[in-house]
Design an enzyme around this catalytic site. Structure first.
Site, mmCIF file in Angstrom:
data_model
loop_
_atom_site.group_PDB
_atom_site.id
_atom_site.type_symbol
_atom_site.label_atom_id
_atom_site.label_comp_id
_atom_site.label_asym_id
_atom_site.label_seq_id
_atom_site.Cartn_x
_atom_site.Cartn_y
_atom_site.Cartn_z
ATOM 1 C CG ASP A 107 37.778 45.266 40.311
ATOM 2 O OD1 ASP A 107 38.760 44.953 40.980
ATOM 3 O OD2 ASP A 107 36.848 45.974 40.760
ATOM 4 C CG ASP A 166 42.688 44.338 43.914
ATOM 5 O OD1 ASP A 166 42.399 45.550 43.755
ATOM 6 O OD2 ASP A 166 43.485 43.950 44.764
HETATM 7 N N1 LIG Z 1 39.770 46.378 43.258
HETATM 8 C C1 LIG Z 1 39.179 47.206 44.106
HETATM 9 N N2 LIG Z 1 39.840 47.646 45.194
HETATM 10 C C2 LIG Z 1 39.213 48.475 46.076
HETATM 11 N N3 LIG Z 1 37.975 48.950 45.903
HETATM 12 C C3 LIG Z 1 37.302 48.544 44.826
HETATM 13 N N4 LIG Z 1 36.057 48.826 44.409
HETATM 14 C C4 LIG Z 1 35.844 48.159 43.269
HETATM 15 N N5 LIG Z 1 36.941 47.459 42.918
HETATM 16 C C5 LIG Z 1 37.861 47.666 43.881
#
Ligand SMILES: Nc1ncnc2[nH]cnc12
Ligand SMILES: CSC[C@H]1O[C@H](OP(=O)(O)O)[C@H](O)[C@@H]1O
Length: 287
Positions: A209, A211
């Site tokens: 992703d 974040d």
């Molecule tokens: N954006 C994110 N922040 C922290 N841990 C994660 N694991 C997967 N995506 C994450």
């Protein structure tokens, strides 16, 4: 027990190891308590391995609840000399889009959790951590990533948050502005403890992703969807790393002697109970 196993720590979405043959789940206890789950011992591509799902089978343990000390101590007790850790992470820029893999080689610590050292209780050590991952194991992983052929980046900084909530948008923008590449919740204290246990440690971050810095904010559903789409790649990577040449117990970077000169407490002052506990992990120094 075998003394050159490859330890495999599976993160979110990586709870099984289909490539592993002759597998047997073995319960292990340590002087630091119970690890996240039993260890799955077996072989992959001829290499003896020990697999541990970081959050337990069924994903029952939150990042701040993981007993990282027990996990590392259990893998060492099983004869592991090297650990390949796999984590799901958010990415901070266009070079690390969802679906890409990053060979992490630096960390920024934003955690507040305890259990970050095997030392204390009367015996003090300060391990060097300037180069927190093993370059020899990293080279094997880099070759495996190249062979696997998917989108990847060699080298990157993982910022580790406490979790379990994801970051705010302001935090995400701040962490991104610091030049970090990816964000996760589990890379530390895991890497710190592997260093103190004198184990070679490498980390592959699977970007799931963006974040919270872009318009689309991370959620569990998107993480799991991307992980499921990439789990076969992760399995292939693990197989290729297991098949890669193991360079022997003596790590040229010195991971296997990481504590030489690091213990500052005078031996005469070592409390016997602390020494006994450390001897289970580091017989070379405390046995
Ligand atoms: N954006 C994110 N922040 C922290 N841990 C994660 N694991 C997967 N995506 C994450
Ligand atoms: C399921 S999203 C958040 C969760 O995913 C990552 O887990 P891991 O590092 O074990 O792969 C992240 O660190 C969080 O624990």
């Amino acid at each position: 027990m075998t003394s050159n196993r490859l330890g495999l720590i599976g993160g979110s979405g990586l709870y099984r190891m289909p490539a592993l043959s002759d597998g047997e789940w073995i319960a292990v206890d340590t002087a630091w308590g119970a690890p996240s789950d039993s260890l799955l011992l077996g072989t992959i591509a001829g290499r003896e391995v020990a697999f541990l799902p970081r959050h337990g089978r069924g994903h029952r343990i939150a990042p701040h609840e993981v007993n990282y000390r027990a996990n590392i101590a259990a893998l060492k007790a099983a004869g592991c000399t090297e650990i390949l850790a796999v984590s799901a992470v958010g990415g901070f820029h266009a070079d690390v889009p969802p679906g890409s893999f990053v060979l992490v080689d630096q960390y920024v610590d934003r955690t507040t959790r305890g259990g970050r050292s095997f030392f204390g209780d009367g015996i003090v050590a300060h391990a060097a951590f300037g180069h927190p991952t093993c370059t020899r194991l990293g080279a094997v992983v880099a070759a495996a990533l190249a062979e696997e052929g998917g989108l990847h980046r060699i080298g990157g900084t993982m910022l580790v948050i406490e979790g379990p909530q994801f970051s705010t948008r302001a935090e995400s923008l701040l962490h991104r502005s610091w030049g970090c590449d990816v964000v996760g919740m589990t890379g530390l204290p895991e890497a710190r403890l592997a260093r103190e246990a004198e184990l070679c440690y490498a980390s592959v971050a699977m970007v799931t992703d963006d974040d919270a810095w872009s318009d689309i904010h991370v959620d569990v559903a998107s993480v799991i969807a991307i992980m499921e789409a990439n789990v076969a790649r992760a399995q292939a990577l693990v197989e290729a790393v297991a098949a890669g040449t193991w360079g022997g117990i003596h790590c040229p970077q010195g991971c296997d002697h990481a504590l030489d000169g690091a213990v500052i407490t005078a031996p005469l002052a070592w409390p016997p109970a602390t020494k006994r506990r450390l001897a289970t992990l580091l017989p070379r120094l405390f046995g």
